[in-house]
Design a protein around this motif. Structure first.
Motif, PDB file in Angstrom:
ATOM      1  N   LYS A  47      51.530  -6.313  58.786  1.00 15.75           N
ATOM      2  CA  LYS A  47      51.664  -7.610  58.712  1.00 15.75           C
ATOM      3  C   LYS A  47      50.316  -8.028  57.894  1.00 15.75           C
ATOM      4  O   LYS A  47      49.329  -7.383  57.964  1.00 15.75           O
ATOM      5  N   SER A  86      43.507 -13.783  59.277  1.00 11.15           N
ATOM      6  CA  SER A  86      42.292 -14.416  58.840  1.00 11.15           C
ATOM      7  C   SER A  86      42.568 -14.849  57.512  1.00 11.15           C
ATOM      8  O   SER A  86      42.312 -13.812  56.474  1.00 11.15           O
ATOM      9  N   ASP A 123      39.233  -8.922  55.662  1.00 15.00           N
ATOM     10  CA  ASP A 123      39.928  -8.100  54.661  1.00 15.00           C
ATOM     11  C   ASP A 123      41.193  -9.093  54.018  1.00 15.00           C
ATOM     12  O   ASP A 123      41.470  -9.955  54.595  1.00 15.00           O
TER      13      ASP A 123
HETATM   14  C1  LIG Z   1      41.814  -1.793  59.347  1.00 14.80           C
HETATM   15  C2  LIG Z   1      42.095  -3.403  59.894  1.00 14.80           C
HETATM   16  C3  LIG Z   1      41.515  -4.408  59.529  1.00 14.80           C
HETATM   17  C4  LIG Z   1      41.525  -5.709  59.838  1.00 14.80           C
HETATM   18  N1  LIG Z   1      40.777  -6.830  59.672  1.00 14.80           N
HETATM   19  C5  LIG Z   1      40.976  -7.899  59.856  1.00 14.80           C
HETATM   20  C6  LIG Z   1      40.025  -8.868  59.319  1.00 14.80           C
HETATM   21  O1  LIG Z   1      39.261  -8.782  58.426  1.00 14.80           O
HETATM   22  N2  LIG Z   1      40.449 -10.212  59.895  1.00 14.80           N
HETATM   23  C7  LIG Z   1      41.472 -10.455  60.634  1.00 14.80           C
HETATM   24  O2  LIG Z   1      41.663 -11.672  61.134  1.00 14.80           O
HETATM   25  N3  LIG Z   1      42.258  -9.659  61.242  1.00 14.80           N
HETATM   26  C8  LIG Z   1      42.080  -8.279  60.882  1.00 14.80           C
HETATM   27  N4  LIG Z   1      42.925  -7.413  61.288  1.00 14.80           N
HETATM   28  C9  LIG Z   1      44.035  -7.715  62.184  1.00 14.80           C
HETATM   29  C10 LIG Z   1      43.597  -7.923  63.466  1.00 14.80           C
HETATM   30  O3  LIG Z   1      42.804  -7.123  64.252  1.00 14.80           O
HETATM   31  C11 LIG Z   1      45.144  -8.265  64.308  1.00 14.80           C
HETATM   32  O4  LIG Z   1      45.880  -8.696  63.543  1.00 14.80           O
HETATM   33  C12 LIG Z   1      44.821  -9.200  65.457  1.00 14.80           C
HETATM   34  O5  LIG Z   1      44.463  -8.293  66.277  1.00 14.80           O
HETATM   35  C13 LIG Z   1      46.170  -9.595  66.104  1.00 14.80           C
HETATM   36  O6  LIG Z   1      47.003  -8.369  66.577  1.00 14.80           O
HETATM   37  P1  LIG Z   1      48.429  -7.993  65.991  1.00 14.80           P
HETATM   38  O7  LIG Z   1      48.473  -8.467  64.568  1.00 14.80           O
HETATM   39  O8  LIG Z   1      48.789  -6.781  66.432  1.00 14.80           O
HETATM   40  O9  LIG Z   1      49.226  -9.370  66.462  1.00 14.80           O
HETATM   41  C14 LIG Z   1      42.662  -5.884  60.978  1.00 14.80           C
HETATM   42  C15 LIG Z   1      43.252  -5.192  61.390  1.00 14.80           C
HETATM   43  C16 LIG Z   1      43.127  -3.635  60.876  1.00 14.80           C
HETATM   44  C17 LIG Z   1      44.171  -2.508  61.510  1.00 14.80           C
END
Ligand SMILES: Cc1cc2nc3c(=O)[nH]c(=O)nc-3n(C[C@H](O)[C@H](O)[C@H](O)COP(=O)(O)O)c2cc1C
Length: 357
Positions: A292, A296, A320
């Protein structure tokens, strides 16, 4: 807060928070006698670290892995291996303004409802920073898979709705998005820069292929190889769907189209994605993950505060634009951890069989 361990015989536990002292992994069940040096982590850690593209978070971490236990004279001893990665560039200040607000699409709301607190500084345990431990553990898993001839490759097949149409897998590592189609890469990069300018984010699809996996990995019924792979992949933040082989496409095929005919030389096609009945069939294992868009974003959004009152949120911390490409080594690591565990379990079964004949 349970659920920090993965695997049965090759068991990994991760610990640490995004803005704490650091992140670590304990690997229990790694066989003795495997050569393991600190330098071996460098390549994979660099692949996960931000900085391959201008769409990655500006957070700068060296991600040096310290081996704290389980290795003596350069060889694994069979004791738990613990790895630690210091956090060096955690900037909590930028999060102060949103400390009482739940970020839409993030884990703040559910963590608060469940645990009565949430780590507004960068998500604590539910931060992507936690995945650094998985990548480190994956380097050890690979030590079991490599001699068995098992090779894992992960790459981007779609980003922001732009699909790769040619598949030069050897060339995928040459661009910052690990895209096997250099033309599609250019369009993806453009889309990312546009999303960044609009303070928005993008999602995509990552494919993982496993070559050289022998027949027989997977433990019916609850620990089927596809079930464990799906769990492994789904346990990574932003992953919202997992397909094996034909995946959702199989729902639209007839049995005569979806079945892989068996010949003395092997399977004629690979709609199964290398797994039948939860057990690897010796063909290439093909997994796809739907990622997805990053939650942020700089665009102002509706939310509520800790007291349930309506509020507006504009996120100004470092983030990111997409989880791709940084998620690629993480998904690769999760596949390695799953296969290393099932490989050890397979060996136990085979040894039992050989003893009884
Ligand atoms: C490699 C990677 C980088 C990520 N970078 C960010 C980030 O910079 N900012 C952010 O809000 N979420 C970031 N996420 C996503 C969140 O960790 C994730 O969306 C959040 O924990 C909610 O979980 P869900 O999306 O599985 O519901 C990143 C995830 C991954 C795997």
């Amino acid at each position: 807060m349970a659920g920090n361990s993965f695997g049965q015989l090759f068991r990994v536990t991760t610990f640490g928070e995004s803005h704490g002292k650091g992140i670590g992994a304990v690997i229990d069940g790694c066989p003795p006698g495997l050569a393991l040096a600190q330098e071996e982590f460098v390549r994979e850690m660099a692949r996960r670290r931000p900085g391959r593209g201008s769409f990655d978070t500006p957070r700068k971490e060296t991600d040096e892995v310290e081996i704290m236990s389980g290795v003596f004279e350069g060889l694994t001893t069979g004791a738990p291996i613990s790895l630690f990665i210091h956090n060096q560039d955690a900037d909590s200040e930028s999060y102060e303004v949103i400390k009482n607000l739940f970020r839409p699409g993030h884990g703040d709301y559910t963590y608060f409802k469940k645990y009565g607190h949430f780590d507004y500084r960068g998500a604590g345990r539910y931060s992507a920073r936690e995945t650094v431990a998985r990548v480190a553990a994956g380097v050890i898993a690979e030590k079991l898979l490599e001699p068995a001839g098992i090779k894992i490759k992960a790459y981007t097949i779609e980003l922001g709705g732009i699909r790769a149409e040619s598949f030069d897998l050897e060339a995928a590592d040459e661009n910052p998005l690990y895209c096997p189609d250099s033309k599609a890469f250019e369009r993806m990069e453009q889309a990312l820069l546009e999303a960044k300018n609009q303070q928005d984010s993008l999602g995509g699809i990552v494919e993982v292929r496993v070559k050289g996996c022998s027949q027989g990995l997977g433990e019916p019924v609850f620990d089927k190889l596809d079930a464990d792979l799906a769990k492994a992949i789904m346990s990574v933040g932003t992953v919202k769907g997992v397909e094996i082989g034909e995946g959702f496409g199989a729902a639209r095929l007839k049995g005569s189209e979806n079945n892989d005919s068996i010949t003395p030389e092997g399977f004629r096609t690979n709609h199964a994605g290398g797994i039948l009945g939860g057990i690897s069939n010796g063909d290439e294992i093909i997994i796809r993950a739907a990622i997805k868009p990053i939650p942020s974003i700089g665009i102002e959004q509706d939310t509520i505060n800790r007291h349930g009152r309506p509020a507006r949120i504009k996120i100004t911390g470092r983030f990111d634009v997409t989880a791709i490409p940084r998620i690629i080594p993480v998904l690769g690591a999760m596949v390695k951890l799953t296969l290393a565990d099932h490989y050890l379990r397979y060996k136990v079964t085979r040894e039992g069989l050989e003893d009884s004949f």
